[in-house]
Design a protein around this motif. Structure first.
Motif, PDB file in Angstrom:
ATOM      1  N   MET A  87       0.829  -1.201   0.000  1.00 46.35           N
ATOM      2  CA  MET A  87       0.000   0.000   0.000  1.00 46.35           C
ATOM      3  C   MET A  87       0.867   1.256   0.000  1.00 46.35           C
ATOM      4  N   HIS A  91       1.037   4.198  -3.046  1.00 45.58           N
ATOM      5  CA  HIS A  91       0.819   5.634  -2.811  1.00 45.58           C
ATOM      6  C   HIS A  91       2.104   6.447  -3.049  1.00 45.58           C
ATOM      7  N   LEU A  94       2.733   7.416  -6.747  1.00 45.94           N
ATOM      8  CA  LEU A  94       1.774   8.299  -7.429  1.00 45.94           C
ATOM      9  C   LEU A  94       2.462   9.554  -7.985  1.00 45.94           C
ATOM     10  N   MET A  97       3.469  12.223  -5.663  1.00 46.35           N
ATOM     11  CA  MET A  97       4.510  11.865  -4.687  1.00 46.35           C
ATOM     12  C   MET A  97       5.840  11.681  -5.431  1.00 46.35           C
ATOM     13  N   VAL A 119      -5.194   4.996  -5.626  1.00 47.30           N
ATOM     14  CA  VAL A 119      -5.422   5.528  -4.271  1.00 47.30           C
ATOM     15  C   VAL A 119      -6.357   4.590  -3.506  1.00 47.30           C
TER      16      VAL A 119
END
Lengths: 304, 306
Positions: A87, A91, A94, A97, A119
């Motif tokens: 997870m 994220h 992304l 990020m 997400v």
């Protein structure tokens, strides 16, 4: 005695890893089934079942077995930790990020499923990790499971993964990032979840308070070790060898151990962390501690 | 228009009950998220969790359900706070540009508008586990056995997960217009259901009572949203402004205001019918009745003001 075990191996790390990775992969495959809505579950499975090294689940199981527990007791927690790890990768990759296109040698989750689904798949894996531990851990008093849930939760949030990621993001472009600052990032971004993996295994396996704390320290050292080695590999290996974009720390002008202390000193530091980690295991039966010792050596010597 | 049936809520002072409870919950939430290093993430979390306009429906419903069975309020507070945390987390993520792309929430800029998309994602990622951690570390062990606590954790995890709220959000973005019932059940009914059931679990309710709370909570959760959508749709018609239209699916948007009002009445009746089964608990069921009427009645005040 350490020398002896090297020249005359009674424990085969290769076999151990193959065996454990196989049972972890089977357990992961079984725990996230393809329910409706299919696309979210496909996205969850795409990243969770990608060919990861399963270091965290193995640490969890090895710690559980070291204190007298069994693989089956630790397996739901081992899978949960891998879900959290997955997870956080989804994220982190992304566009808003780290904006990564490649992970474990495959296109990143949002490249395949879109940002919105990425997400949601991350959120769903986070939630499912807790559900899985709470529902599927068997043969353990509920108080231990509750403690494990608390430890896992702490390792993810503002005292764990998220804190590391936040400080990392806020450090980009800063010119005066020191070693202490770098250590904060890695102790949270990397070590926290390795610590959770080991501590969850130790708690569920019925380890004493003292044993749990020794193993916690062990995990912190190897967590930092993991990152120092990662930094070294980023400057010494190609993208193909790593299965992810190489040299990106340099491109992003990120603070890394090689940048702050040079490659040679970084390697010395890694050796010291490995030794400090293994010192924490000295009070345990060396035969039973063999898998964790081998895992520490593996983290120190890995090539990707 | 809504038929206003005289009910217990006329005698029961919902406003005092609600504001007192909200005051206590706000204080606990404030203490649960102290600002420390790295400050920015704590500020982002606090911005959404402590938003002034939050109605605190999930925590209030959790406490009320716990008290229905004679449970101690103190047993329910940590879970009540956790529900608000995971609720806030899911709202923060729902508002993101790659999702509903909502620039505002409760009359204020959305989390990502203030803190950036990266911090908004991380604030959500931190609030989910903080909720679980808060339950584990703050629930008085003399009031709640560990087995019950594990069921509470499972209930919340399932509600926000891939077959719950995440599924609702997914179909809101990708589903056909006719999936609106499913979307509303998952996006809004799930939180209501989970809140009511957690309160019952903490108090040690029986399985059939939990089933009743489940149906009640789900109906109330959807009811709130259906009424919200009606208000939104009316506002939009008045302003004749296409831009105020939300991206997500709504009953009123898909089937029209008239049909949505019918659905609201059905949900109100359904929720109350479930509560009728708790007759033996006497007065303590009153707060749960009053939520049902409040869900609809607040429509009057906002409606008449527009």
């Amino acid at each position: 005695e350490e020398e002896e075990s090297e020249s005359e191996p009674t424990f085969s790390f290769k076999n151990y890893v193959a065996l454990k990775a196989n049972s972890v992969n089977q357990a992961l495959e079984a725990c996230v089934s393809l329910k409706d809505p299919k696309k979210i579950h496909e996205a969850m499975r795409y990243s969770l079942l990608a060919s990861g090294k399963r270091v965290r689940p193995m640490l969890c199981i090895a710690a559980c077995e070291l204190v007298g527990g069994t693989e089956s007791i630790a397996m739901p927690a081992a899978c949960a930790v891998e879900m959290i790890h997955t997870m956080s990768l989804i994220h982190d990759d992304l566009p808003c990020m780290d904006n990564d296109d490649l992970r474990r040698g495959k296109p990143t989750n949002h490249k395949v499923f879109g940002e919105d689904v990425a997400v949601l798949a991350g959120d769903a894996l986070l939630a499912f990790a807790f559900e899985h531990i709470a529902v599927s851990t068997v043969g353990v008093p509920p108080a231990r499971v509750i403690r494990a849930v608390g430890e896992l939760a702490r390792s993810i949030g503002t005292e764990g993964l998220v804190a590391g990621q936040v400080v990392d993001i806020c450090s980009e472009g800063l010119s005066d990032v020191g070693l202490e600052h770098l250590e904060f990032i890695h102790l949270h971004k990397t070590a926290a979840l390795l610590e959770a993996a080991v501590v969850l295994g130790a708690i569920l396996g019925g380890g004493s308070h003292e044993e749990v704390e020794k193993l916690r320290n062990f995990a912190r050292y190897i967590g930092l070790l993991f990152q120092v080695v990662d930094d070294i590999l980023d400057v010494t290996k190609s993208s193909r060898e790593l299965g992810k974009t190489a040299g990106k720390d340099l491109v992003a002008d990120k603070a890394t151990y090689p940048k702050l202390m040079g490659i040679e000193k970084s390697k010395e530091f890694a050796d010291k962390l490995n030794k400090d980690a293994q010192d924490q295991l000295s009070a345990f039966d060396p035969e039973k501690a063999a898998p964790l010792i081998a895992l520490a050596n593996y983290i120190a010597n890995r090539q990707n | 228009s809504f038929s206003s049936t005289p009910s217990l809520s006329t005698q029961f002072d919902l406003k005092t009950y609600w504001t007192t409870l909200i005051g206590e919950i706000n204080k606990k939430l404030d203490e649960a998220i102290p600002v420390q290093y790295p400050e920015k993430i704590y500020e982002a979390m606090r911005y959404s969790v402590l938003a002034k306009a939050a109605k605190r429906a999930p925590p209030v419903m959790c406490v009320a359900a716990c008290e229905l069975f004679g449970g101690n309020r103190l047993a329910a507070f940590p879970t009540a706070c956790a529900l608000e945390m995971v609720h806030a987390a899911s709202l923060i993520h729902d508002d993101l540009p790659c999702m509903d792309d909502d620039p505002s929430r409760r009359g204020k800029p959305s989390n990502h508008k203030i803190y950036g998309v990266d911090m908004a994602i991380l604030a959500g990622d931190a609030l989910f586990p903080l909720g679980f951690r808060h339950i584990v570390s703050h629930t008085p062990s003399d009031l709640v056995p560990e087995t019950r606590l594990l069921r509470v954790i499972t209930e919340i995890a399932r509600a926000v997960g891939s077959t719950g709220m995440a599924a609702g959000q997914f179909l809101d973005l990708k589903g056909e217009p006719n999936s609106v019932e499913f979307v509303q059940e998952k996006k809004f009914g799930e939180m209501g259901e989970c809140s009511a059931v957690c309160g019952g679990l903490l108090a040690g309710a029986e399985d059939d009572e939990l089933q009743r709370l489940r149906r009640y909570g789900r109906a109330v959760g959807v009811l709130y949203q259906v009424v919200d959508d009606v208000l939104e749709e009316k506002k939009r018609e008045n302003e004749e402004n296409e831009e105020t239209m939300k991206k997500g699916k709504s009953y009123a948007g898909v089937y029209g205001v008239e049909k949505a009002l019918e659905v609201a009445e059905e949900l109100r009746a359904k929720a109350k019918k479930e509560l009728d089964g708790f007759e033996k608990y006497g007065e303590s069921v009153t707060p749960l009745y009053s939520f049902v009427d409040y869900a609809v009645d607040r429509g009057f005040s906002v409606d008449s003001a527009s």
